[in-house]
Design a protein around this motif. Structure first.
Motif, PDB file in Angstrom:
ATOM      1  N   LEU A   1       4.901 -11.054  -8.455  1.00 37.81           N
ATOM      2  CA  LEU A   1       4.922 -12.481  -8.159  1.00 37.81           C
ATOM      3  C   LEU A   1       3.554 -13.100  -8.491  1.00 37.81           C
ATOM      4  CD1 LEU A   1       6.893 -14.488  -7.082  1.00 37.81           C
ATOM      5  CD2 LEU A   1       6.035 -14.070  -4.772  1.00 37.81           C
TER       6      LEU A   1
ATOM      7  N   TRP B   1     -23.623 -26.670   3.582  1.00 32.51           N
ATOM      8  CA  TRP B   1     -24.001 -25.271   3.817  1.00 32.51           C
ATOM      9  C   TRP B   1     -24.178 -24.544   2.495  1.00 32.51           C
ATOM     10  CZ3 TRP B   1     -21.261 -20.392   3.351  1.00 32.51           C
ATOM     11  CH2 TRP B   1     -20.021 -20.477   2.712  1.00 32.51           C
TER      12      TRP B   1
ATOM     13  N   VAL C   1     -16.842 -14.551   2.914  1.00 28.89           N
ATOM     14  CA  VAL C   1     -15.617 -14.972   3.603  1.00 28.89           C
ATOM     15  C   VAL C   1     -14.807 -13.743   3.998  1.00 28.89           C
ATOM     16  CG1 VAL C   1     -15.600 -17.114   2.284  1.00 28.89           C
ATOM     17  CG2 VAL C   1     -13.985 -15.308   1.689  1.00 28.89           C
ATOM     18  N   TYR C   2     -14.964 -12.659   3.263  1.00 34.72           N
ATOM     19  CA  TYR C   2     -14.276 -11.450   3.701  1.00 34.72           C
ATOM     20  C   TYR C   2     -15.037 -10.769   4.827  1.00 34.72           C
ATOM     21  CZ  TYR C   2     -11.294 -12.554  -0.094  1.00 34.72           C
ATOM     22  OH  TYR C   2     -10.432 -13.236  -0.900  1.00 34.72           O
TER      23      TYR C   2
ATOM     24  N   HIS D   1     -14.207 -18.539  -8.576  1.00 34.05           N
ATOM     25  CA  HIS D   1     -13.143 -19.504  -8.283  1.00 34.05           C
ATOM     26  C   HIS D   1     -13.653 -20.707  -7.485  1.00 34.05           C
ATOM     27  CE1 HIS D   1     -11.776 -17.091  -4.452  1.00 34.05           C
ATOM     28  NE2 HIS D   1     -12.805 -17.839  -4.195  1.00 34.05           N
TER      29      HIS D   1
ATOM     30  N   ALA E   1      -1.442  -9.327   1.169  1.00 35.07           N
ATOM     31  CA  ALA E   1      -0.010  -9.334   1.456  1.00 35.07           C
ATOM     32  C   ALA E   1       0.385  -8.034   2.150  1.00 35.07           C
ATOM     33  CB  ALA E   1       0.774  -9.505   0.163  1.00 35.07           C
TER      34      ALA E   1
ATOM     35  N   LEU F   1      -5.515 -22.982  -4.552  1.00 34.40           N
ATOM     36  CA  LEU F   1      -6.876 -23.217  -5.030  1.00 34.40           C
ATOM     37  C   LEU F   1      -7.229 -22.294  -6.178  1.00 34.40           C
ATOM     38  CD1 LEU F   1      -8.615 -23.552  -1.567  1.00 34.40           C
ATOM     39  CD2 LEU F   1      -8.084 -25.369  -3.172  1.00 34.40           C
ATOM     40  N   ALA F   2      -6.618 -21.118  -6.190  1.00 32.73           N
ATOM     41  CA  ALA F   2      -6.922 -20.181  -7.258  1.00 32.73           C
ATOM     42  C   ALA F   2      -6.227 -20.569  -8.555  1.00 32.73           C
ATOM     43  CB  ALA F   2      -6.523 -18.770  -6.845  1.00 32.73           C
TER      44      ALA F   2
ATOM     45  N   ASP G   1      -6.592 -26.635  -8.549  1.00 34.08           N
ATOM     46  CA  ASP G   1      -7.942 -26.709  -7.996  1.00 34.08           C
ATOM     47  C   ASP G   1      -8.734 -27.856  -8.598  1.00 34.08           C
ATOM     48  OD1 ASP G   1     -10.026 -25.557  -6.252  1.00 34.08           O
ATOM     49  OD2 ASP G   1     -11.084 -25.353  -8.146  1.00 34.08           O
TER      50      ASP G   1
ATOM     51  N   HIS H   1     -10.215 -29.541  -5.591  1.00 31.02           N
ATOM     52  CA  HIS H   1     -11.560 -29.042  -5.330  1.00 31.02           C
ATOM     53  C   HIS H   1     -12.395 -30.100  -4.622  1.00 31.02           C
ATOM     54  CE1 HIS H   1     -15.474 -27.211  -5.965  1.00 31.02           C
ATOM     55  NE2 HIS H   1     -15.892 -28.343  -6.480  1.00 31.02           N
TER      56      HIS H   1
ATOM     57  N   HIS I   1      -7.855 -25.429   3.984  1.00 32.65           N
ATOM     58  CA  HIS I   1      -7.694 -24.011   3.619  1.00 32.65           C
ATOM     59  C   HIS I   1      -8.623 -23.118   4.429  1.00 32.65           C
ATOM     60  CE1 HIS I   1      -8.140 -20.277   1.382  1.00 32.65           C
ATOM     61  NE2 HIS I   1      -9.390 -20.584   1.088  1.00 32.65           N
ATOM     62  N   PHE I   2      -9.896 -23.452   4.396  1.00 36.65           N
ATOM     63  CA  PHE I   2     -10.780 -22.475   5.029  1.00 36.65           C
ATOM     64  C   PHE I   2     -10.773 -22.572   6.540  1.00 36.65           C
ATOM     65  CE2 PHE I   2     -14.162 -25.561   3.518  1.00 36.65           C
ATOM     66  CZ  PHE I   2     -14.767 -25.857   4.720  1.00 36.65           C
TER      67      PHE I   2
ATOM     68  N   ARG J   1     -14.146 -34.349   0.435  1.00 36.05           N
ATOM     69  CA  ARG J   1     -14.848 -33.876   1.623  1.00 36.05           C
ATOM     70  C   ARG J   1     -16.273 -34.426   1.619  1.00 36.05           C
ATOM     71  NH1 ARG J   1     -16.171 -27.558   0.121  1.00 36.05           N
ATOM     72  NH2 ARG J   1     -17.309 -27.581   2.060  1.00 36.05           N
TER      73      ARG J   1
HETATM   74  C1  HEA Z   1     -12.469 -16.173   6.049  1.00 38.24           C
HETATM   75  C2  HEA Z   1     -12.566 -16.949   5.078  1.00 38.24           C
HETATM   76  C3  HEA Z   1     -11.748 -17.039   3.826  1.00 38.24           C
HETATM   77  C4  HEA Z   1     -10.762 -16.197   3.304  1.00 38.24           C
HETATM   78  C5  HEA Z   1     -10.228 -14.910   3.866  1.00 38.24           C
HETATM   79  C6  HEA Z   1     -10.340 -16.816   2.081  1.00 38.24           C
HETATM   80  C7  HEA Z   1      -9.334 -16.275   1.276  1.00 38.24           C
HETATM   81  C8  HEA Z   1      -8.987 -16.786   0.028  1.00 38.24           C
HETATM   82  N1  HEA Z   1      -9.499 -17.915  -0.565  1.00 38.24           N
HETATM   83 FE1  HEA Z   1     -10.842 -19.183   0.272  1.00 38.24          FE
HETATM   84  N2  HEA Z   1     -12.396 -20.311   0.954  1.00 38.24           N
HETATM   85  C9  HEA Z   1     -13.079 -20.126   2.119  1.00 38.24           C
HETATM   86  C10 HEA Z   1     -12.832 -19.158   3.073  1.00 38.24           C
HETATM   87  C11 HEA Z   1     -11.898 -18.129   2.901  1.00 38.24           C
HETATM   88  N3  HEA Z   1     -11.030 -17.985   1.859  1.00 38.24           N
HETATM   89  C12 HEA Z   1     -14.118 -21.106   2.277  1.00 38.24           C
HETATM   90  C13 HEA Z   1     -15.101 -21.217   3.428  1.00 38.24           C
HETATM   91  C14 HEA Z   1     -14.038 -21.929   1.155  1.00 38.24           C
HETATM   92  C15 HEA Z   1     -14.836 -23.184   0.827  1.00 38.24           C
HETATM   93  C16 HEA Z   1     -16.276 -23.028   0.621  1.00 38.24           C
HETATM   94  C17 HEA Z   1     -16.890 -24.370   0.389  1.00 38.24           C
HETATM   95  O1  HEA Z   1     -16.767 -24.908  -0.716  1.00 38.24           O
HETATM   96  O2  HEA Z   1     -17.522 -24.897   1.341  1.00 38.24           O
HETATM   97  C18 HEA Z   1     -12.969 -21.375   0.338  1.00 38.24           C
HETATM   98  C19 HEA Z   1     -12.626 -21.890  -0.901  1.00 38.24           C
HETATM   99  C20 HEA Z   1     -11.731 -21.284  -1.758  1.00 38.24           C
HETATM  100  C21 HEA Z   1     -11.579 -21.653  -3.133  1.00 38.24           C
HETATM  101  C22 HEA Z   1     -12.380 -22.730  -3.872  1.00 38.24           C
HETATM  102  C23 HEA Z   1     -11.819 -24.047  -3.617  1.00 38.24           C
HETATM  103  C24 HEA Z   1     -12.649 -25.123  -4.170  1.00 38.24           C
HETATM  104  O3  HEA Z   1     -13.756 -25.353  -3.674  1.00 38.24           O
HETATM  105  O4  HEA Z   1     -12.175 -25.761  -5.099  1.00 38.24           O
HETATM  106  C25 HEA Z   1     -10.584 -20.857  -3.662  1.00 38.24           C
HETATM  107  C26 HEA Z   1     -10.110 -20.916  -5.056  1.00 38.24           C
HETATM  108  O5  HEA Z   1      -9.559 -20.056  -5.580  1.00 38.24           O
HETATM  109  C27 HEA Z   1     -10.159 -19.963  -2.587  1.00 38.24           C
HETATM  110  C28 HEA Z   1      -9.183 -18.987  -2.720  1.00 38.24           C
HETATM  111  C29 HEA Z   1      -8.927 -18.014  -1.781  1.00 38.24           C
HETATM  112  C30 HEA Z   1      -7.968 -16.929  -1.989  1.00 38.24           C
HETATM  113  C31 HEA Z   1      -7.090 -16.705  -3.197  1.00 38.24           C
HETATM  114  C32 HEA Z   1      -8.022 -16.160  -0.851  1.00 38.24           C
HETATM  115  C33 HEA Z   1      -7.209 -14.903  -0.610  1.00 38.24           C
HETATM  116  O6  HEA Z   1      -8.050 -13.866  -0.141  1.00 38.24           O
HETATM  117  C34 HEA Z   1      -6.090 -15.136   0.348  1.00 38.24           C
HETATM  118  C35 HEA Z   1      -5.127 -13.984   0.370  1.00 38.24           C
HETATM  119  C36 HEA Z   1      -4.022 -14.122   1.401  1.00 38.24           C
HETATM  120  C37 HEA Z   1      -2.745 -14.456   1.138  1.00 38.24           C
HETATM  121  C38 HEA Z   1      -2.322 -14.777  -0.230  1.00 38.24           C
HETATM  122  C39 HEA Z   1      -1.742 -14.576   2.247  1.00 38.24           C
HETATM  123  C40 HEA Z   1      -0.936 -13.363   2.548  1.00 38.24           C
HETATM  124  C41 HEA Z   1      -0.028 -12.975   1.434  1.00 38.24           C
HETATM  125  C42 HEA Z   1       1.325 -12.973   1.535  1.00 38.24           C
HETATM  126  C43 HEA Z   1       2.023 -13.362   2.766  1.00 38.24           C
HETATM  127  C44 HEA Z   1       2.135 -12.497   0.410  1.00 38.24           C
HETATM  128  C45 HEA Z   1       2.473 -13.490  -0.609  1.00 38.24           C
HETATM  129  C46 HEA Z   1       1.501 -13.424  -1.724  1.00 38.24           C
HETATM  130  C47 HEA Z   1       1.749 -13.703  -3.020  1.00 38.24           C
HETATM  131  C48 HEA Z   1       2.973 -14.373  -3.521  1.00 38.24           C
HETATM  132  C49 HEA Z   1       0.755 -13.294  -4.053  1.00 38.24           C
HETATM  133  N4  HEA Z   1     -10.877 -20.250  -1.459  1.00 38.24           N
END
Ligand code: HEA
Ligand code: HEA
Ligand code: CUA
Ligand SMILES: [Cu+2]
Lengths: 314, 566, 211
Positions: free
Chosen positions: A77, B148, B263-264, B309, B336, B377-378, B383, B387, B395-396, B457
Motif C-alpha cells: 500500500l 523552535w 521526533v522518534y 521531508h 503499522a 505530509l510525506a 505537502d 507545509h 499532525h505533530f 502557522r
Molecule cells: C513524535 C513526533 C512525530 C512522529 C512520530 C512523526 C511521525 C511522522 N511524521 Fe511528522 N512531524 C513532527 C513530529 C512527528 N512526526 C513534528 C514536530 C513536525 C513539525 C516540525 C516543525 O516544522 O515544526 C513534523 C512534520 C512532518 C513533516 C513535514 C511537514 C512540513 O513541515 O511540511 C512530514 C512530511 O513528510 C512528516 C511526516 C511524518 C511521517 C511519515 C511519520 C511516520 O513516522 C508516521 C508513521 C505512522 C503511521 C503511518 C500510522 C500507523 C500505520 C498504520 C495504521 C498502517 C497504515 C499505513 C500505511 C497505509 C502505509 N512529519
C-alpha cells in the motif's frame, strides 16, 4: 466569520491534481482508521474481562503468517501511494515552455513583484487567467515563503539564490498570498493579494502601470520614520551631522581612518560599534534586523544626496 | 542527621525501608545517585517545564480567538510560540518518558540495583537543569522569536532576540541527552539479570534502548548545529551567510538531521509504555514480540534518513525530495506493525479498562490518526500545499500530545503505585483520561481543516474566515487544560491519603512488580525470579484455561485494591 | 583484594565487569563524538564542494608548519599514553606516572603551538569579519570552519589534558589503584582526540594549492 468553510477554492491546475491526491489519501486513511478503531473497539467489547467469548488456541503459525501478511500488505500500500504521488509531482515539476515570467522579491515584510513589462507591485500580484506563470524569486534578507492556498503552491524564497515555482490560474478573483516561513516580527502581516484577471484585462492593467520611483525620497522619509532624524538632525543627542559626509574620510576613535562610502554607511546602520567616529560616544543603536537591504540602499541614497551641503559639516 | 548518614553510606541505605525513606534532607535528594530518586528529580523539572510551556501556549490560544491580533504584539506572539516549542520539545517531551519512567524502571525491569553509571545519571539531571535555566534566562532576557527551528539567516543575522543564550541552553541540554543515552545503553547491555536474554527484555526496555541509540547518534549533530549558530551570532563567523556564499539550507539539513530522529526520540518510549499497558490490561502476552522489537529498531534506524521531508519546499533538489518522500513511506511500515500488533494483543484477551488502559487505547487511536496525516505530509504535492500550515501543527500535536503525552500519563498512572506505594482514585483518573481525550480532539481536529484551508502557522493575524475553527480550538484547549490540571490534584492527594498499593496491584508480569512498592534503595532485597516468558500472562496461542486460575486471581486481587481506592 | 576494592565503584561487584562497562560507555560516547565531528566535517565538505576555488585559496593561507608540527606532537603524545597504559598494567607506578605526565605536557605543547598559530592568523587578518584578508567570500567560510573545528578540537584536548594530568597526579601520590579502569578509558579518549586531529590535518591544511 463566514460559516464553516471546509474546503479551499481550487483556482489553479495544480489545485485540482493536489486535491485528487488528498481525496485519495483521505479515503485510504479513513478506511485504515475505521478498521483499526473498529478492531480495537470490537475486541475491547468482545474480550472484555469476564465476557463469555471463546478464547481458544491460536496456533503459532497463524500468528506468524498474519504478521507477515499485514506487513507485506502495508508495504505494498505504501509503495502504491508513493508511486502515485511521485508520478504526480514529477508531472508538475516544470512549467510549460513559454510561461510568462514574473520576478518576486521578498524582504522583511513585504512582497515586491515585477512584471515582464517592468510594471511593479507591492504586496499584490496581477496575473492573467489560463496562462502559465513562472515566478523567479529571491529574498533580500531572510527566508520567506510564497504561498497561495487556492493555487496549492508554495515555495521558499531564499537570500542569495533564485527559487522558482509556477502556476496556471483557472479562476477569476482575488486570492490570499501568505508568507509561510517565519521571517521576523511582522511575519503574520507579510500578506498580499493575488488577482486573477481575464487576459485582456491584464494587458490593459499592466500597460497602465507607472514605473520607477525616487529612491532618495524614500530614504528621506525612512530617515524620519526610523528615528535617525531624532539624533542626527540637531537634537540634544551628541551625534554627527550627516550632511556632506558621503565620500569624505572619517577619523575613527581607534585611530583608523575610513572613507564614508556605501559599505561604511551600511555598517554604521547595522553594526555601529564596529566603526566609532572620533569624538562621539558609541551610543548609536544597531538597526540590524529592523531595516532591509533596500531600505539601507534608500538611506544611503538619501545621505548621498546631502553631499552638496559638504561645507556645513563642522 | 541519621538521614544524612543513611544517604552517604550504602549500608545505611540498604537498611532503609524504601528509597523514599532513605533520607529526607534536601541534600539526600539533590546528591542522590539512586536512579529512582533521580527519576523523581526529573519528574519535578519536566512538570515545571510543561506548565511553563503550557502557560505560554494558553496565551497564544487566547490571542488566536480574534483574527486581528490585537491582544498581544507581533513580537510577543512570536516569542510565546518559540518558548512553547523549545520548552516542550527539549525540556519536557524528550526527557519525559526516558528520564522519568525510564530512569525509574529500566534497572527494576532488568533486575539491576542501579544504572551502570549512577553519578553520570545524576550529572545528566544537573546538565539538563542548567540547559533549561539558560534557555529560560534567554526567554526572560529579551526572548527568542525564531521558532523552535532556529532557521538561518534569520536566527543568526536578523533576530533581535536572545538566540545566543537559547541556542546555548539547547546545546547544553543535548549533553544531558547523550549522557542518559550512554547510560541506558551501558545499563541494558551489562546489568541484565542472569538468564534475561535480549529477546526477553520487556518491550519498554527495548524502546528505551532504541531511543538511547538515537539520542547518542543524533544529538551530537544538534550540538554542532547550535554551536555553529553561536559561532555565527557571537563571533561573527559567517558560516551560513548567503552574502559570503554560505548556504542557509545547510543549516536546515543539519537541524532536521537531528530533529527528525528527535521526533522518534519522542515517540519510541511512548510506544514502549503503551505496549506494557495493553499487554497487562488485556492479560495477554504481546502479539508478535519479535516483530515489535524489529519494528522499533527499524524505526530508529530509518528515522535517520527521512529528514528531508521537512524541506520539500525549501529549494532542495526535487529529486532529493522524491527519495525522502519514499523513505518516509517506508517508515510507515514498521509503525503499522506496531499498531496492528497492539490491536492483535487485544484479541482473545481478558480486557479491563483501568485508567492506564484508557490512555493506552487512546494512544493507539491518536497515534494512528497522527501518523496517517504524516503520510499526507510525506506526499510531495500535498505537502507543498499544507507545509507550514496548521495541518502540520495538527499532525505533530496528534502524535506528540495525543500520542506521547497520553502515553506518559498512562505510564505515570500504571507505575504510580510502584513509585509512591499508593493507589490513586480510579474514578477521577478515568474521568481525567476521558476528558483529556475529548479535549484533545476538540483542540486539534479543527486544525486539520484549518490547515487545509490554508491557515499558515506562526500567524496571529489572519483572515476572518478562519476564525470559527480557531475558536473551536481554543475552546477545546481549555477543556484540555482543565483535564491536565486534574492528575496533579488526585495524584498528589493519593500520596498522602491513598491506600497502600501492595507489590503488584495490577497483577502484572515484569520484574519491577516483584519488589516492594516503593522499592528499597537497591531495588531488590532478594534476587527476583525470572518468569518463563517475558510476558507471563498466558503465552500466545495458549488457551487461558491452561492457567486460568492465576490471571483470574491476580485480577480479582487487583480489583479489590482498586475498589479500595475509590 | 584491597587494590581492587579501592577501584571498585557502585553498583559493581567485580572489577572486570566495571572495566568492561567503563570501556563500553566510553566507546558509546565516542560513537556520539564521531557524529559530532562528522557533522562539522560534513558541513565543511558541503561548502567546499560549492566553492572549491575559494577553499583551495584559503587553505593555502593556513600555516602548514604549525599544523604539521602539531600532528607530530600529538602522535608522540599518543605513544606516551600507550606506554603509560602498559606501565600501569605492569604495575610500574613511577613509570606510568612519568608517561602520563609526558602525555599531558605534549598535549600542552600542542596547545601552545596552536596559540602561536592563532596569533599568526590574527596578525594576518584571517579572522572572518570587517578586515578579513582574503577577497573571495567563501574564504571567510573556510576560516569560520577553521576556527570552529580547531577550537572545538582544542576544547576536547584540554579536557583530555585535565584528565591525564589528574591521573598522573593521583599516581604520583599513590591515591589511585593501579587496576582502576580509568587508565584505559582515558587512554581511549586521548586516542580518539588524536584521531580527530589526524582527520582535521589533511582536511584543513593540505587542501590548498600553496604558493
Ligand atoms: C513524535 C513526533 C512525530 C512522529 C512520530 C512523526 C511521525 C511522522 N511524521 Fe511528522 N512531524 C513532527 C513530529 C512527528 N512526526 C513534528 C514536530 C513536525 C513539525 C516540525 C516543525 O516544522 O515544526 C513534523 C512534520 C512532518 C513533516 C513535514 C511537514 C512540513 O513541515 O511540511 C512530514 C512530511 O513528510 C512528516 C511526516 C511524518 C511521517 C511519515 C511519520 C511516520 O513516522 C508516521 C508513521 C505512522 C503511521 C503511518 C500510522 C500507523 C500505520 C498504520 C495504521 C498502517 C497504515 C499505513 C500505511 C497505509 C502505509 N512529519
Ligand atoms: C512537544 C510537545 C508539545 C506539547 C505537549 C504541546 C502542547 C500544546 N500545544 Fe504545541 N507546539 C509544539 C509542541 C507541543 N505542544 C511545537 C514544537 C510547536 C511549534 C512551535 C514553533 O512553531 O516553533 C507548537 C506550536 C503550537 C501551536 C501553533 C502556534 C503557531 O504556529 O502560531 C499551537 C496552536 O494552537 C499549539 C497548541 C498547543 C496546545 C493547546 C497544547 C496543549 O496540549 C497544552 C496544554 C497544557 C496546558 C494548557 C498547561 C496547563 C497549565 C496551566 C495553564 C497552568 C498555568 C501556569 C502555571 C501554574 C505556571 N502548539
Ligand atoms: Cu516573510 Cu514570513
Ligand atoms: Cu520528520
Amino acid at each position: 466569520m463566514s460559516g464553516f468553510p471546509i474546503f479551499p477554492g481550487e483556482a489553479s491546475t495544480q489545485a485540482v491534481s493536489t486535491d485528487h491526491i488528498t481525496a485519495g489519501l483521505t479515503v485510504l486513511a479513513a478506511i485504515i482508521v475505521l478498521v483499526v478503531f473498529g478492531l480495537v473497539v470490537g475486541f475491547a467489547f468482545r474480550y472484555r474481562n469476564g465476557s463469555r467469548a471463546k478464547r481458544g488456541d491460536l496456533p503459532e503459525w497463524v500468528a506468524r503468517d498474519v504478521e507477515i501478511g499485514w506487513t507485506a500488505a502495508t508495504a505494498f500500500l505504501a509503495l502504491f501511494i508513493v508511486w502515485w504521488t511521485i508520478a504526480a509531482s514529477l508531472g508538475s515539476l516544470a512549467p510549460q515552455p513559454g510561461a510568462m515570467e514574473i520576478h518576486v522579491l521578498a524582504k522583511q515584510w513585504m512582497w515586491k513583484t515585477e512584471h515582464p513589462n517592468g510594471a511593479r507591485e507591492i504586496n499584490a500580484l496581477h496575473v492573467p487567467m489560463g496562462e502559465p506563470v513562472r515566478l523567479m524569486m529571491t529574498s533580500q534578507d531572510v527566508i520567506h515563503s510564497f504561498y497561495v492556498p487556492q493555487f496549492r503552491i508554495k515555495q521558499d524564497v531564499l537570500p542569495g539564490r533564485y527559487t522558482h515555482t509556477w502556476f496556471e490560474a483557472t479562476k477569476l478573483g482575488t486570492f490570499h498570498l501568505f508568507c509561510t516561513q517565519l521571517c521576523g516580527t511582522e511575519h503574520a502581516r507579510m500578506v498580499g493579494d493575488v488577482v486573477v484577471m481575464r487576459p485582456e484585462d491584464y494587458a490593459r492593467w499592466s500597460a497602465a502601470q507607472p514605473q520607477g520611483d525616487d529612491i532618495a525620497a524614500d530614504g528621506a522619509s525612512l530617515f524620519h520614520t526610523l528615528g535617525c532624524a531624532g539624533c542626527h538632525l540637531g537634537s540634544a543627542v551628541h551625534a554627527p551631522q550627516l550632511a556632506g559626509l558621503y565620500g569624505k574620510p572619517v577619523q575613527l576613535a581607534d585611530g583608523r581612518s575610513v572613507v564614508a562610502d556605501d559599505a561604511f554607511i551600511r555598517d554604521m546602520i547595522l553594526k555601529p560599534k564596529a566603526n566609532v567616529p572620533a569624538g562621539y560616544e558609541p551610543i548609536m543603536p544597531s538597526f540590524s534586523g529592523l531595516v532591509g537591504d533596500d531600505e539601507i540602499l534608500a538611506l544611503t541614497a538619501y545621505i548621498r544626496s546631502l553631499k552638496d551641503a559638504r561645507e556645513t559639516r563642522g | 542527621m541519621t538521614d544524612a548518614i543513611a544517604a552517604d553510606h550504602p549500608q545505611g541505605l540498604a537498611r532503609a525501608r524504601d528509597y523514599l525513606h532513605a533520607g529526607s534532607t534536601l541534600r539526600s535528594w539533590l546528591m542522590s545517585t539512586d536512579h529512582k530518586r533521580i527519576a523523581i528529580l526529573y519528574g519535578i523539572t519536566i512538570t515545571v517545564f510543561f506548565l511553563i510551556g503550557g502557560a505560554a501556549i494558553t496565551v497564544v490560544r487566547l490571542e488566536l480567538v480574534s483574527p486581528n491580533g490585537n491582544f498581544i504584539s507581533d513580537d510577543t506572539y512570536n516569542k510565546l510560540f518559540t518558548l512553547h516549542g523549545v520548552i516542550m520539545v527539549w525540556f519536557f517531551l524528550i526527557p519525559s518518558i526516558p528520564n522519568t519512567l525510564g530512569n525509574f524502571l529500566v534497572p527494576l525491569m532488568i533486575g539491576a540495583p542501579d544504572m551502570a553509571f549512577p553519578k553520570l545519571n545524576l550529572a545528566s539531571w544537573y546538565i539538563n537543569l542548567a540547559g533549561g535555566l539558560f534557555t529560560l534566562a534567554a526567554l526572560v532576557a529579551g526572548g527568542v522569536d525564531t521558532g523552535w527551528t532556529f532557521y538561518t539567516p534569520y536566527s543568526t543575522m536578523f533576530s533581535n532576540g536572545n538566540v545566543l543564550l537559547a541556542a546555548f541552553g539547547v546545546f547544553i541540554a543535548g549533553f544531558s541527552s547523550i549522557a542518559s543515552g550512554v547510560n541506558f545503553i551501558a545499563t541494558i547491555h551489562t546489568l541484565r539479570i542472569a538468564g534475561m536474554g535480549w529477546m526477553r527484555l520487556p518491550l519498554f526496555v527495548w524502546s528505551i534502548y532504541a531511543v538511547s541509540l538515537v539520542m547518542v547518534l543524533a544529538t551530537p549533530v544538534l550540538a554542532v548545529t547550535m554551536l555553529l549558530i553561536v559561532a555565527e551570532r557571537w563571533f561573527g563567523l559567517p558560516i551560513f551567510d548567503p552574502a559570503h556564499g554560505g548556504d542557509p539550507l545547510l543549516f536546515q539539513h543539519l537541524f532536521w538531521f537531528y530533529s527528525h530522529p528527535a521526533v522518534y526520540i519522542m515517540i519510541l518510549p511512548a510506544m514502549g509504555v503503551v505496549t506494557e499497558l495493553i499487554t497487562c490490561f488485556a492479560r495477554r502476552a504481546v502479539f508478535g514480540y519479535t516483530f515489535m522489537v524489529y519494528a522499533m529498531v527499524a524505526i530508529a534506524f530509518i528515522g535517520f534518513f527521512v529528514w528531508g521531508h521537512h524541506m520539500f519546499v525549501s529549494g532542495q533538489s526535487p529529486y532529493a525530495s522524491l527519495i525522502f518522500s519514499f523513505l518516509s513511506f517506508v517508515i510507515a511500515v514498521p509503525s503499522a506493525i506496531k499498531v496492528f500488533n497492539w490491536t492483535a494483543t487485544l484479541y482473545r484477551g481478558q480486557i479491563s479498562f483501568e485508567a492506564p488502559m484508557l490512555y493506552g487505547l487512546g494512544f493507539v487511536g491518536l497515534f494512528t490518526a497522527g501518523g496517517l496525516t504524516g503520510l499526507f505530509l510525506a506526499s510531495i504535492p500535498v505537502d507543498v500545499h499544507v507545509h507550514d500550515t496548521y495541518f502540520v501543527v495538527a499532525h505533530f500535536h496528534y502524535i506528540m500530545v495525543g500520542g506521547s503525552v497520553s502515553a506518559f500519563f498512562g505510564g505515570l498512572h500504571f507505575w504510580w503505585p510502584k513509585i509512591t506505594g499508593k493507589l490513586y482514585s480510579e474514578t477521577w483518573a478515568r474521568f481525567a483520561a476521558i476528558l483529556m481525550f475529548f479535549g484533545f480532539n476538540f483542540t486539534f481536529f479543527p486544525q486539520f481543516i484549518l490547515g487545509y484551508l490554508g491557515m499558515p502557522r506562526r500567524y496571529h493575524v489572519y483572515p476572518p474566515e478562519f476564525q470559527i475553527y480557531h475558536e473551536m480550538s481554543t475552546l477545546g484547549a481549555s477543556v484540555l487544560a482543565a483535564a491536565y490540571l486534574l492528575p496533579p490534584v488526585y495524584l498528589g492527594w493519593s500520596m498522602f491519603r491513598g491506600t497502600r498499593a501492595g507489590d503488584n496491584p495490577w497483577g502484572a508480569s515484569g520484574l519491577e512488580w516483584q519488589t516492594s512498592s516503593p522499592p528499597p534503595p537497591r531495588n531488590f532485597r532478594s534476587p527476583p525470579a525470572l518468569p518463563d516468558t517475558v510476558y507471563d500472562y498466558h503465552a500466545q496461542g495458549k488457551a487461558p484455561a491452561a492457567d486460568q486460575a492465576s490471571p483470574r486471581r491476580r485480577d480479582s486481587e487487583a480489583r479489590q485494591n482498586v475498589d479500595a481506592a475509590r | 583484594m584491597t587494590e581492587s576494592a579501592a577501584a571498585l565503584r557502585e553498583p559493581w561487584t567485580s572489577l572486570e565487569d566495571q572495566r568492561r562497562v567503563a570501556m563500553f560507555g566510553m566507546w558509546t560516547f565516542i560513537a556520539s563524538e564521531i557524529l559530532f565531528f562528522g557533522a562539522l566535517f560534513m558541513g565543511f565538505s558541503v561548502v567546499r564542494v560549492l566553492h572549491p576555488a575559494a577553499f583551495a585559496e584559503a587553505a593555502g593561507h593556513t600555516n602548514i608548519w604549525y599544523g604539521s608540527a602539531n600532528t607530530a606532537i600529538l602522535l608522540t603524545s599518543s605513544f606516551a599514553m600507550v606506554m603509560g597504559l602498559r606501565a600501569a598494567d605492569l604495575d610500574l607506578r613511577r613509570l606510568a606516572a612519568l608517561c602520563l605526565a609526558v602525555t599531558a605536557v605534549l598535549g600542552l605543547a600542542f596547545l601552545i603551538v596552536k596559540g602561536f598559530e592563532y596569533k599568526d592568523d590574527i596578525d594576518k587578518h584571517l579572522v572572518p569579519g570587517q578586515d578579513f584578508a582574503l577577497k573571495a567570500g567563501a574564504a571567510q567560510i573556510f576560516f569560520s570552519f577553521y576556527w570552529g573545528i580547531t577550537a572545538v578540537h582544542a576544547v576536547h584536548l584540554t579536557i583530555g589534558i585535565v584528565l591525564v594530568s589528574r591521573l598522573a597526579w593521583l599516581l604520583m601520590r599513590g591515591d589511585i589503584a593501579m587496576r582502576s579502569p580509568q587508565f584505559e578509558v582515558t587512554a581511549l579518549y586521548w586516542g580518539f582526540v588524536d584521531i580527530v586531529w589526524i582527520t582535521v590535518y589533511p582536511l584543513i591544511y593540505l587542501g590548498g594549492g600553496r604558493s
